[in-house]
Motif scaffolding. Structure first.
Motif, PDB file in Angstrom:
ATOM      1  N   TYR A  52     -93.920 -98.585 -44.024  1.00  8.55           N
ATOM      2  CA  TYR A  52     -93.876 -97.863 -45.287  1.00  8.55           C
ATOM      3  C   TYR A  52     -93.295 -96.462 -45.088  1.00  8.55           C
ATOM      4  O   TYR A  52     -93.127 -95.987 -43.962  1.00  8.55           O
ATOM      5  N   CYS A  53     -93.030 -95.786 -46.212  1.00  5.60           N
ATOM      6  CA  CYS A  53     -92.630 -94.382 -46.136  1.00  5.60           C
ATOM      7  C   CYS A  53     -92.934 -93.681 -47.453  1.00  5.60           C
ATOM      8  O   CYS A  53     -93.106 -94.310 -48.497  1.00  5.60           O
ATOM      9  N   SER A  54     -93.019 -92.365 -47.375  1.00  3.44           N
ATOM     10  CA  SER A  54     -93.100 -91.533 -48.566  1.00  3.44           C
ATOM     11  C   SER A  54     -91.778 -91.628 -49.329  1.00  3.44           C
ATOM     12  O   SER A  54     -90.746 -91.959 -48.738  1.00  3.44           O
ATOM     13  N   PRO A  55     -91.786 -91.313 -50.628  1.00  6.85           N
ATOM     14  CA  PRO A  55     -90.542 -91.431 -51.403  1.00  6.85           C
ATOM     15  C   PRO A  55     -89.547 -90.294 -51.215  1.00  6.85           C
ATOM     16  O   PRO A  55     -88.473 -90.336 -51.799  1.00  6.85           O
ATOM     17  N   THR A  56     -89.864 -89.283 -50.407  1.00  5.81           N
ATOM     18  CA  THR A  56     -88.941 -88.165 -50.233  1.00  5.81           C
ATOM     19  C   THR A  56     -87.694 -88.599 -49.475  1.00  5.81           C
ATOM     20  O   THR A  56     -87.754 -89.486 -48.614  1.00  5.81           O
ATOM     21  N   PRO A  57     -86.550 -87.973 -49.748  1.00  7.45           N
ATOM     22  CA  PRO A  57     -85.316 -88.341 -49.051  1.00  7.45           C
ATOM     23  C   PRO A  57     -85.444 -88.252 -47.537  1.00  7.45           C
ATOM     24  O   PRO A  57     -84.932 -89.113 -46.814  1.00  7.45           O
ATOM     25  N   ARG A  58     -86.114 -87.235 -47.025  1.00  7.90           N
ATOM     26  CA  ARG A  58     -86.175 -87.102 -45.566  1.00  7.90           C
ATOM     27  C   ARG A  58     -87.103 -88.136 -44.934  1.00  7.90           C
ATOM     28  O   ARG A  58     -86.878 -88.569 -43.812  1.00  7.90           O
ATOM     29  N   SER A  59     -88.152 -88.559 -45.665  1.00 13.70           N
ATOM     30  CA  SER A  59     -89.019 -89.616 -45.134  1.00 13.70           C
ATOM     31  C   SER A  59     -88.275 -90.945 -45.092  1.00 13.70           C
ATOM     32  O   SER A  59     -88.344 -91.686 -44.094  1.00 13.70           O
ATOM     33  N   ARG A  60     -87.556 -91.257 -46.160  1.00 12.64           N
ATOM     34  CA  ARG A  60     -86.790 -92.506 -46.191  1.00 12.64           C
ATOM     35  C   ARG A  60     -85.713 -92.495 -45.108  1.00 12.64           C
ATOM     36  O   ARG A  60     -85.515 -93.485 -44.400  1.00 12.64           O
ATOM     37  N   ALA A  61     -85.007 -91.358 -44.975  1.00 13.59           N
ATOM     38  CA  ALA A  61     -83.940 -91.269 -43.979  1.00 13.59           C
ATOM     39  C   ALA A  61     -84.497 -91.359 -42.566  1.00 13.59           C
ATOM     40  O   ALA A  61     -83.900 -92.008 -41.695  1.00 13.59           O
ATOM     41  N   THR A  62     -85.629 -90.734 -42.319  1.00  4.49           N
ATOM     42  CA  THR A  62     -86.253 -90.801 -40.999  1.00  4.49           C
ATOM     43  C   THR A  62     -86.624 -92.242 -40.661  1.00  4.49           C
ATOM     44  O   THR A  62     -86.348 -92.734 -39.561  1.00  4.49           O
TER      45      THR A  62
END
Length: 206
Positions: A52-62
């Motif tokens: 899973y990931c948070s919806p923030t761009p940097r979380s998705r990109a990470t």
């Protein structure tokens, strides 16, 4: 056996002192370089049954850069900071010093018109308690450091004020094990090169 949930903090998208509430900026070049430096040590987490990931761009990109192909979870979004969204703590203090003082002192308050700290911790904790899976399953979640701090307060059943004394470094990995209402913080060997575990520390709320 129990579920094992490993939180990986998203790579930083800006210098620490420039961190902004509800920051939606993507990873900068330095953030990408940080991910590349630690990718090898975090890659084994991609074997988790659920990612899973948070919806923030940097979380998705990470998460994508680490090969996790994570599923976005709205419940892992950052705390809703209302009209302070996009501001740094210093900027909010300059505009509304009394409101910031009240927010830091009372976890039930939301002078910014958004979400109180207590509600944020409860939301993240509820996400953790409702994870599907069988005993022994592994879950990985790439999230903003603030989300991981909220999860740790919930897991430890600590006073909400503990949130301000937790420091979660970008690209650190923190594992918890257990299940609904019975989580434990798990410490393992030395952190991978380029990462650091979340630790208790007096310091800046950010």
């Amino acid at each position: 056996m129990a579920l094992r949930v490993t939180f990986v903090a998203a790579a930083r998208g800006s210098p620490l002192l420039a961190e902004r509430f509800d920051d939606e900026r993507p990873l900068d070049r330095a953030g990408w370089d940080e991910v590349l430096r630690v990718a090898g040590s975090l890659l084994p987490l991609a074997a988790a049954e659920l990612r899973y990931c948070s919806p923030t761009p940097r979380s998705r990109a990470t998460g994508d850069a680490l090969g996790f192909a994570p599923l976005v979870q709205l419940a892992l979004r950052d705390c809703d900071m209302g009209r302070w969204r996009g501001l740094t703590l210093s900027e909010a203090m300059a505009h509304e010093p009394g409101a910031v003082d009240a927010w830091l002192a009372d976890p039930r308050s939301a002078p910014h018109g958004g979400e109180p700290l207590l509600g944020f911790i409860g939301r993240v904790g509820n996400w953790l308690d409702t994870r599907p899976g069988d005993d022994g399953d592994r879950i990985v979640a790439v999230a903003e450091p603030s989300v991981i701090r909220a999860a740790l307060v919930y897991v430890l059943k600590a006073p909400p004020s503990t949130y301000w004394n937790l420091d979660v470094h970008p690209l650190s990995a923190t594992a918890v094990t257990g299940g609904a209402g019975r989580w434990s913080l798990r410490f393992e060997g030395a952190p991978a090169q380029g990462t650091a575990p979340g630790v208790f520390r007096e310091g800046n709320p950010l």
